[in-house]
Design an enzyme around this catalytic site. Structure first.
Site, PDB file in Angstrom:
ATOM      1  N   ASN A 192      -1.439   6.289   7.749  1.00 39.34           N
ATOM      2  CA  ASN A 192      -1.225   4.854   7.939  1.00 39.34           C
ATOM      3  C   ASN A 192      -0.487   4.654   9.262  1.00 39.34           C
ATOM      4  O   ASN A 192       0.714   4.879   9.342  1.00 39.34           O
ATOM      5  CB  ASN A 192      -0.398   4.315   6.759  1.00 39.34           C
ATOM      6  CG  ASN A 192      -0.022   2.857   6.940  1.00 39.34           C
ATOM      7  OD1 ASN A 192      -0.554   2.162   7.810  1.00 39.34           O
ATOM      8  ND2 ASN A 192       0.898   2.379   6.114  1.00 39.34           N
ATOM      9  N   TRP A 193      -1.241   4.249  10.272  1.00 39.86           N
ATOM     10  CA  TRP A 193      -0.629   4.099  11.614  1.00 39.86           C
ATOM     11  C   TRP A 193       0.268   2.874  11.699  1.00 39.86           C
ATOM     12  O   TRP A 193       1.009   2.718  12.674  1.00 39.86           O
ATOM     13  CB  TRP A 193      -1.723   3.993  12.680  1.00 39.86           C
ATOM     14  CG  TRP A 193      -2.562   5.204  12.876  1.00 39.86           C
ATOM     15  CD1 TRP A 193      -2.587   6.351  12.094  1.00 39.86           C
ATOM     16  CD2 TRP A 193      -3.511   5.432  13.930  1.00 39.86           C
ATOM     17  NE1 TRP A 193      -3.491   7.248  12.605  1.00 39.86           N
ATOM     18  CE2 TRP A 193      -4.073   6.714  13.735  1.00 39.86           C
ATOM     19  CE3 TRP A 193      -3.942   4.677  15.012  1.00 39.86           C
ATOM     20  CZ2 TRP A 193      -5.040   7.253  14.586  1.00 39.86           C
ATOM     21  CZ3 TRP A 193      -4.899   5.204  15.855  1.00 39.86           C
ATOM     22  CH2 TRP A 193      -5.442   6.483  15.650  1.00 39.86           C
ATOM     23  N   LYS A 194       0.154   1.981  10.761  1.00 43.33           N
ATOM     24  CA  LYS A 194       0.906   0.709  10.786  1.00 43.33           C
ATOM     25  C   LYS A 194       0.671  -0.028  12.108  1.00 43.33           C
ATOM     26  O   LYS A 194      -0.381   0.144  12.731  1.00 43.33           O
ATOM     27  CB  LYS A 194       2.394   0.951  10.528  1.00 43.33           C
ATOM     28  CG  LYS A 194       2.648   1.816   9.295  1.00 43.33           C
ATOM     29  CD  LYS A 194       4.060   1.763   8.829  1.00 43.33           C
ATOM     30  CE  LYS A 194       4.273   2.795   7.749  1.00 43.33           C
ATOM     31  NZ  LYS A 194       5.541   2.681   7.089  1.00 43.33           N
ATOM     32  N   HIS A 223       0.483  -2.244   0.094  1.00 44.80           N
ATOM     33  CA  HIS A 223       1.578  -1.477   0.695  1.00 44.80           C
ATOM     34  C   HIS A 223       2.875  -2.269   0.533  1.00 44.80           C
ATOM     35  O   HIS A 223       2.870  -3.501   0.613  1.00 44.80           O
ATOM     36  CB  HIS A 223       1.268  -1.226   2.180  1.00 44.80           C
ATOM     37  CG  HIS A 223       2.207  -0.234   2.796  1.00 44.80           C
ATOM     38  ND1 HIS A 223       3.479  -0.566   3.173  1.00 44.80           N
ATOM     39  CD2 HIS A 223       2.053   1.090   3.057  1.00 44.80           C
ATOM     40  CE1 HIS A 223       4.075   0.515   3.660  1.00 44.80           C
ATOM     41  NE2 HIS A 223       3.236   1.534   3.600  1.00 44.80           N
ATOM     42  N   GLU A 228       5.186  -2.868   2.460  1.00 45.53           N
ATOM     43  CA  GLU A 228       5.500  -3.772   3.581  1.00 45.53           C
ATOM     44  C   GLU A 228       4.720  -5.073   3.452  1.00 45.53           C
ATOM     45  O   GLU A 228       5.216  -6.139   3.822  1.00 45.53           O
ATOM     46  CB  GLU A 228       5.209  -3.059   4.916  1.00 45.53           C
ATOM     47  CG  GLU A 228       6.245  -1.974   5.184  1.00 45.53           C
ATOM     48  CD  GLU A 228       5.754  -0.796   6.005  1.00 45.53           C
ATOM     49  OE1 GLU A 228       4.693  -0.902   6.648  1.00 45.53           O
ATOM     50  OE2 GLU A 228       6.436   0.249   5.998  1.00 45.53           O
ATOM     51  N   GLU A 238       4.327   5.251  -3.706  1.00 46.38           N
ATOM     52  CA  GLU A 238       5.193   5.225  -2.532  1.00 46.38           C
ATOM     53  C   GLU A 238       6.532   4.595  -2.902  1.00 46.38           C
ATOM     54  O   GLU A 238       6.687   3.361  -2.853  1.00 46.38           O
ATOM     55  CB  GLU A 238       4.544   4.393  -1.421  1.00 46.38           C
ATOM     56  CG  GLU A 238       3.224   4.935  -0.942  1.00 46.38           C
ATOM     57  CD  GLU A 238       2.986   4.576   0.519  1.00 46.38           C
ATOM     58  OE1 GLU A 238       2.811   5.488   1.320  1.00 46.38           O
ATOM     59  OE2 GLU A 238       3.013   3.375   0.846  1.00 46.38           O
ATOM     60  N   GLY A 243       9.645   5.492   5.513  1.00 44.81           N
ATOM     61  CA  GLY A 243      10.223   5.353   6.848  1.00 44.81           C
ATOM     62  C   GLY A 243      11.718   5.624   6.903  1.00 44.81           C
ATOM     63  O   GLY A 243      12.370   5.323   7.888  1.00 44.81           O
ATOM     64  N   SER A 303       8.004   9.324   3.662  1.00 44.68           N
ATOM     65  CA  SER A 303       8.615  10.386   4.465  1.00 44.68           C
ATOM     66  C   SER A 303       8.028  11.765   4.168  1.00 44.68           C
ATOM     67  O   SER A 303       8.736  12.770   4.209  1.00 44.68           O
ATOM     68  CB  SER A 303      10.142  10.382   4.296  1.00 44.68           C
ATOM     69  OG  SER A 303      10.679   9.158   4.752  1.00 44.68           O
TER      70      SER A 303
HETATM   71  C1  PEP Z   1       3.776   4.538   4.519  1.00 43.29           C
HETATM   72  O1  PEP Z   1       4.116   3.572   5.178  1.00 43.29           O
HETATM   73  O2  PEP Z   1       2.771   4.470   3.811  1.00 43.29           O
HETATM   74  C2  PEP Z   1       4.593   5.741   4.595  1.00 43.29           C
HETATM   75  C3  PEP Z   1       4.431   6.651   3.694  1.00 43.29           C
HETATM   76  O3  PEP Z   1       5.469   5.819   5.667  1.00 43.29           O
HETATM   77  P1  PEP Z   1       6.369   7.078   6.080  1.00 43.29           P
HETATM   78  O4  PEP Z   1       5.550   8.320   5.906  1.00 43.29           O
HETATM   79  O5  PEP Z   1       6.746   6.827   7.500  1.00 43.29           O
HETATM   80  O6  PEP Z   1       7.559   7.076   5.154  1.00 43.29           O
END
Ligand code: PEP
Length: 255
Positions: free
Chosen positions: A10-12, A98, A100, A170, A176, A216
């Site tokens: 997931n590049w966001k 997600h 976010e 998640e 993050g 993470s």
């Molecule tokens: C995500 O946003 O789906 C995610 C898992 O982010 P990160 O790996 O940076 O925690």
């Protein structure tokens, strides 16, 4: 039944066009060299999706997912991107729900269920995200939170549709933050989600549905997480922006 592993990046909202081109090129070189056996998905921002799907169809090293999809079929929804549009450029999956999106855009389970339906209607595989915030975990409410998200977002689907869904656990406190769920914590929740699926849809669906871990997950901790029996791969944020780290995670999912 042995499930193949899936690693999705997931590049966001990161990278400009040139940087996206470079990352795709680096990924192609490394994936071609290492040939991981897991399924690899990249989810770039909307403006780079067609570049990614063109590359995907030429080299067949990864599939392409979107990070979001509209909750409506088409029409006067300025700024939105429909499932039909994604399908028409070769996008094969889509992150839905997600944390976010839930937090910053107020997406609730009803909206997310509508997005899931539209994605499936266009044969786009939803990667449906669930997870608790820190206070919910500390209050030991995480199982209730996840049950509600799974039930309200997905359990209206019939068997033919749920088969085509990927679930991503998640924990919001791990996204993050550099704070990863322990393999035991991840396994506990993944087993719980699989049990919910089993109760609703039976053994066959439960044993074939993919449940990814996200939060993470990186090149240092992926192996341990992926070794858990109910962890079928990862949804990777930060580490998906570095080709070497992402491909290392893919290799760890291929053991
Ligand atoms: C995500 O946003 O789906 C995610 C898992 O982010 P990160 O790996 O940076 O925690």
């Amino acid at each position: 039944m042995k499930r193949n592993k899936i690693v999705a990046g997931n590049w966001k909202m990161n990278l400009d066009f040139e940087e996206a081109q470079t990352l795709i090129e680096d990924l192609e070189n490394l994936l071609d060299e290492k040939q991981p056996s897991c399924e690899v998905i990249i989810c770039p921002p909307f403006p780079y999706l067609e570049l990614a799907t063109d590359e995907a169809s030429e080299h067949e090293l990864f599939e392409v997912g979107a990070q979001n999809v509209a909750a409506w079929e088409s029409g006067a929804y300025t700024g939105e991107v429909s499932a039909k549009m994604l399908d028409s450029i070769g996008v094969s999956c889509c992150i839905i729900g997600h944390s976010e999106r839930r937090k910053y855009f107020g997406e609730d389970n009803k909206t997310l269920a509508a997005k899931v339906n539209l994605a499936l209607q266009y044969e786009i595989v939803p990667i449906f995200c669930v997870g608790e915030v820190l206070e919910e975990r500390e209050a030991n409410k995480h199982f209730d939170v996840i049950r509600k998200q799974v039930e309200e977002g997905l359990f209206h689907l019939d068997i033919a549709d749920i088969e085509n869904v990927i679930i991503a656990y998640e924990p919001v406190w791990a996204i993050g933050t550099g704070k990863t769920a322990t393999p035991t914590q991840a396994q506990e929740v993944h087993a719980f989600i699989r049990k919910l699926v089993k109760e609703k849809y039976g053994d066959d669906i439960a044993s074939q549905i993919h449940i990814l871990y996200g939060g993470s997950c990186n090149a240092k901790n992926a192996s341990e997480l992926f070794a858990q029996p109910d962890v079928d791969g990862g949804l990777i944020g930060g580490a998906s922006l570095k080709a070497e780290d992402f491909v290392s995670i893919c290799e760890q999912a291929s053991k």
